[in-house]
Design an enzyme around this catalytic site. Structure first.
Site, PDB file in Angstrom:
ATOM      1  N   ASP A   8     -13.648  30.339  42.900  1.00 46.95           N
ATOM      2  CA  ASP A   8     -12.723  31.330  42.359  1.00 46.95           C
ATOM      3  C   ASP A   8     -13.281  31.830  41.039  1.00 46.95           C
ATOM      4  O   ASP A   8     -13.641  31.026  40.158  1.00 46.95           O
ATOM      5  CB  ASP A   8     -11.336  30.720  42.141  1.00 46.95           C
ATOM      6  N   ASP A 129      -1.639  35.153  52.654  1.00 50.24           N
ATOM      7  CA  ASP A 129      -1.198  34.126  51.706  1.00 50.24           C
ATOM      8  C   ASP A 129       0.303  33.952  51.845  1.00 50.24           C
ATOM      9  O   ASP A 129       1.064  34.904  51.621  1.00 50.24           O
ATOM     10  CB  ASP A 129      -1.564  34.543  50.278  1.00 50.24           C
TER      11      ASP A 129
END
Length: 241
Positions: A8, A129
């Site tokens: 990330d 998500d």
């Protein structure tokens, strides 16, 4: 089962968030390309990268970093975060990424998403998500009114080749993955599904492999040492044998 170590990106660094909270961020590396190289040395074939700033703001501040990762490694890099138009898709593909991941765009612009899937085929994946069964958008800052079943059904109809599904409530918490969710999704939908969020131990990896799911993303547990990447990759390959 394919194993995707995760990087990330925020501010040019390797970070992890807790349940998507930008105020609960830990920095794990200053050189993302070097981290990617370490994963490759441990046997990784794939890399899952997310531009966290892009996911929140809708631009691509991590583009140069991702291009460097691609150029310095032999990994198949998939990238998500801030990819909301065809121009950005083309920039990343031209930079050599394996595939791009549409997230917010897939929820808010279904016609555009269907067109990109038709045009670019397996180069397009979709990130779904989930927060309590509903699709979250804009770097998980908002929860839409689109249910998991609604978006998965639509994407399968559109011919999507891969859906990366993250259980936000598990992400970064190191409390295990939502095995029941991924078992159910794998059984109900024909597309390749990659599990993300809460993969904390090798037992989680084994349990996901037993569901027959296509892939699993491992993030924080690699940085804390709770999962050995080499062994996770071995488990994944054993499941495919």
């Amino acid at each position: 089962m394919k194993i995707f170590p995760a990087i990330d990106l925020r501010g040019g660094k390797v970070v992890r968030l807790l349940k998507g909270d930008y105020d609960k961020m830990t920095v794990y590396g200053e050189d993302p390309a070097a981290v990617a190289a370490e994963f490759e040395e441990q046997g990784a074939e794939f890399l899952h990268a997310v531009d966290l700033d892009g996911a929140k703001d809708g631009d691509t501040p991590a583009f140069d970093t991702v291009r460097e990762i691609v150029s310095r490694s032999g990994l198949k890099v998939e990238i998500g975060g801030g990819i909301r138009d065809e121009e950005t898709i083309c920039r990343y593909l031209d930079a050599g990424v394996f595939r791009v991941i549409l997230g917010t765009a897939a929820v808010e612009r279904p016609a555009f998403t269907a067109e990109m899937i038709r045009k670019y085929g397996e180069k397009i994946a979709v990130g779904v998500d989930l927060s309590e069964g509903m699709a979250a958008i804009r770097g998980w800052k908002e929860v839409s009114e689109v249910s998991a079943d609604e978006i998965f059904t639509r994407l399968c109809t559109d011919g999507v080749s891969c859906v990366i599904c993250t259980d936000i409530d598990k992400d970064g918490a190191m409390k295990g993955t939502n095995r029941a969710l991924y078992r159910s999704l794998s059984a109900r939908y024909s597309t390749n599904i990659v599990a993300s969020g809460g993969v904390s131990t090798l037992n989680d990896v084994k349990a996901l492999a037993e569901t027959g799911i296509y892939g699993a993303i491992i993030g924080k547990a690699l940085y804390t040492g709770d999962i050995d990447l080499r062994r996770a990759i071995e488990i994944g390959k054993e499941a495919e044998a």
